[in-house]
Scaffold this motif. Structure first.
Motif, PDB file in Angstrom:
ATOM      1  N   HIS A  91       3.757   4.527   4.677  1.00 37.71           N
ATOM      2  CA  HIS A  91       4.397   5.567   3.348  1.00 37.71           C
ATOM      3  C   HIS A  91       4.030   6.315   2.755  1.00 37.71           C
ATOM      4  O   HIS A  91       3.578   6.597   1.413  1.00 37.71           O
ATOM      5  N   CYS A  92       3.152   6.813   3.831  1.00 36.26           N
ATOM      6  CA  CYS A  92       2.707   8.981   3.339  1.00 36.26           C
ATOM      7  C   CYS A  92       1.338   8.318   1.743  1.00 36.26           C
ATOM      8  O   CYS A  92       1.261   8.906   0.967  1.00 36.26           O
ATOM      9  N   ALA A  93       0.334   7.212   2.493  1.00 38.26           N
ATOM     10  CA  ALA A  93      -0.536   6.259   1.929  1.00 38.26           C
ATOM     11  C   ALA A  93      -2.030   6.892   2.764  1.00 38.26           C
ATOM     12  O   ALA A  93      -2.099   4.796   2.839  1.00 38.26           O
ATOM     13  N   MET A  94      -1.760   7.329   3.887  1.00 42.86           N
ATOM     14  CA  MET A  94      -2.380   6.431   4.496  1.00 42.86           C
ATOM     15  C   MET A  94      -4.277   6.450   4.021  1.00 42.86           C
ATOM     16  O   MET A  94      -4.839   5.260   4.677  1.00 42.86           O
TER      17      MET A  94
ATOM     18  N   GLY B 269      -0.145   7.764 -10.106  1.00 39.35           N
ATOM     19  CA  GLY B 269       1.055   7.278  -9.626  1.00 39.35           C
ATOM     20  C   GLY B 269       1.275   6.557 -11.271  1.00 39.35           C
ATOM     21  O   GLY B 269       0.717   5.444 -11.492  1.00 39.35           O
ATOM     22  N   HIS B 270       2.448   6.879 -11.549  1.00 42.36           N
ATOM     23  CA  HIS B 270       2.784   6.203 -13.109  1.00 42.36           C
ATOM     24  C   HIS B 270       3.555   4.843 -12.077  1.00 42.36           C
ATOM     25  O   HIS B 270       2.737   3.642 -13.082  1.00 42.36           O
ATOM     26  N   VAL B 271       4.087   5.064 -10.179  1.00 47.10           N
ATOM     27  CA  VAL B 271       4.058   3.250 -10.502  1.00 47.10           C
ATOM     28  C   VAL B 271       3.656   3.753  -8.130  1.00 47.10           C
ATOM     29  O   VAL B 271       4.388   4.143  -7.900  1.00 47.10           O
ATOM     30  N   SER B 272       3.208   2.966  -7.906  1.00 47.69           N
ATOM     31  CA  SER B 272       2.157   2.717  -6.271  1.00 47.69           C
ATOM     32  C   SER B 272       3.191   2.934  -6.277  1.00 47.69           C
ATOM     33  O   SER B 272       4.546   1.610  -5.720  1.00 47.69           O
ATOM     34  N   ASN B 273       4.488   3.512  -4.650  1.00 53.44           N
ATOM     35  CA  ASN B 273       5.041   2.993  -3.814  1.00 53.44           C
ATOM     36  C   ASN B 273       4.953   2.876  -2.638  1.00 53.44           C
ATOM     37  O   ASN B 273       5.799   2.185  -2.323  1.00 53.44           O
ATOM     38  N   VAL B 274       3.425   1.928  -3.340  1.00 50.58           N
ATOM     39  CA  VAL B 274       3.092   1.057  -1.518  1.00 50.58           C
ATOM     40  C   VAL B 274       2.754  -0.176  -2.928  1.00 50.58           C
ATOM     41  O   VAL B 274       3.429  -1.431  -1.984  1.00 50.58           O
TER      42      VAL B 274
END
Ligand SMILES: Cc1ncc(COP(=O)(O)O)c(C=O)c1O
Length: 418
Positions: A374-377, A179-184
């Motif tokens: 956040h879809c990052a289990m 990911g370019h920017v982590s969504n968590v």
């Protein structure tokens, strides 16, 4: 600058808000403090107007009609692709328009992956990836018996340990997907630094840009990426829309994973040949209205100024990082300490208040935040957390939104400290 800026040239969120009709609504009778733009951004009026205009005056099936309205629809769709390509800093001929970033990331794994990976090859991702940039690689590596390896995260802060990359590159990964920017975590991956390292061992760099393109200036060609996926609804476009940029030589060698109308050159009863370029990956009726909306969203973000958007968001995040520990002293903040190393968001957990309770209590004040994994289990599992609360900001986020957030956090603390 323009109607959206202060005389000093900074973004003026109070002015920007006026372009977003939904922000003046009162869901449940309360003023809306929308702090969940990382899940989906609100849509500005120019985007809504562009879609209405297309549907009211330009609607026809692109690439088909020999009549005037049909050509107008084709022109609108292709002009929208070109506008989006300009926004992203890539040639339009290399930009595949798709339904979502999820579709784009699946295209890389299922087309490039299946065509190029075989037994024993290595695919490298981080432990912080969104499921959309993890599961497609799990699937393809399982199918071809390749190995999926991970760039680890710090067990406490979740920060991605980029200094481990060097060692992992000894495995000679055929592709590194990040990911370019982590969504968590909100952290920005050092693409310009790692792309040459990855290329030097013969690997490719695939980037999930979902959380980057709306929050900071991004010139894809300048990142060193070989693939770059993005999502329209994170940028102020419609829910359907997004795409994949890929280097022309990679696109040329990739097989389509969806087949049907619009992506063919010639079809006979028992076989078919496929169109060249991006069209080969856009089977079926293209999402013309979604693409027109996406182009309007790009236009609007450019009008606001992408550096100004980033600067404004960093100011908002600085305040969140500074005041969160005062409002909720046991908050465990994930990701970089410095707001300047982030784009768009802050996630945290608290032993005192569960993230879901927090979101419910904040909702009483009209504050909308995201709670969950956040879809990052896998990242949450690594950090031994079942859920986190995520605050995400946008060009329309004001100090009043953050005031309401902190008041809500203090409410929650009082309730649970009893
Ligand atoms: C980092 C990241 N990757 C991928 C996705 C999936 O994007 P889309 O909703 O366009 O499929 C998201 C959206 O939540 C995301 O935040």
């Amino acid at each position: 600058m323009t109607a959206w800026h202060t005389p000093a040239g900074q973004l003026d969120p109070a002015k920007v808000r006026a372009a977003y009709p939904i922000l003046a609504t009162k869901p449940g009778g309360r003023p809306l403090h929308y702090l969940d733009s990382a899940a989906t951004a609100q849509r500005p009026k120019p985007v809504i107007d562009a879609v209405s205009e297309f549907l009211l005056t330009g609607n026809a099936n692109p690439h088909r009609g020999a009549y005037t309205l049909g050509s107008m629809a084709t022109d609108a769709y292709e002009a929208a692709r070109t506008r989006t390509a300009t926004f992203l800093g890539v040639p339009a001929t290399e930009l595949v328009m798709l339904g979502s970033a999820t579709e784009a990331l699946n295209l890389v794994a299922r087309s490039w992956g299946k065509g190029n990976l075989s037994r024993g090859d290595v695919v490298l991702v981080t432990e912080a990836e969104h499921h959309a940039n993890l599961i497609p690689w799990q699937q393809v590596t399982r199918e071809v018996d390749a190995d999926l390896e991970f760039i680890p995260v710090d067990d406490v802060t979740g920060e991605i340990l980029w200094d481990r990359l060097d060692g992992l590159l000894k495995l000679r990964p055929k592709i590194v997907a990040i990911g370019h920017v982590s969504n968590v975590l909100g952290s920005i991956a050092p693409l310009a630094q790692i792309a040459p390292q990855i290329h030097s061992v013969g690997g490719l760099l695939a980037v999930d840009g979902c959380q980057a393109v709306a929050n900071m200036p991004v010139n894809i060609l300048g990142t060193g990426a070989d693939f770059y996926a993005f999502s329209a609804h994170k940028m102020g476009g419609l829910f359907s829309g997004g795409g994949l940029w890929a280097r022309a030589n990679l696109l040329e060698a990739m097989a389509p994973i969806e087949t049907g109308g619009d992506m063919i050159r010639e079809v006979r009863l028992r076989d078919a040949t496929f169109a060249e370029g991006t069209q080969r990956f856009e089977a079926g009726t293209p999402d013309a209205s979604g693409t027109v909306a996406l182009a309007a969203a790009c236009e609007f973000l450019d009008e606001l100024g992408r550096q100004q958007i980033h600067d404004h968001e960093v100011r908002m995040l600085e305040r969140v990082l500074r005041e969160l520990p005062e409002a909720l002293p046991d908050a465990r903040i994930l990701g970089p300490k410095n707001a300047k190393d982030r784009a768009g968001l802050v996630s945290f957990s608290s032993d005192l208040v569960h993230a879901h309770d927090l979101a419910t209590i904040l909702d009483r004040r009209g504050v909308a935040i995201r709670a969950g994994h956040h879809c990052a289990m896998p990242l949450h599992e690594q950090l031994e957390l079942s859920a986190t609360a995520r605050v995400s900001v946008a060009p329309y986020t004001t100090d009043e939104d953050l005031d309401a957030l902190f008041e809500g956090l203090r409410d929650a603390r009082k309730i649970f400290e009893r």
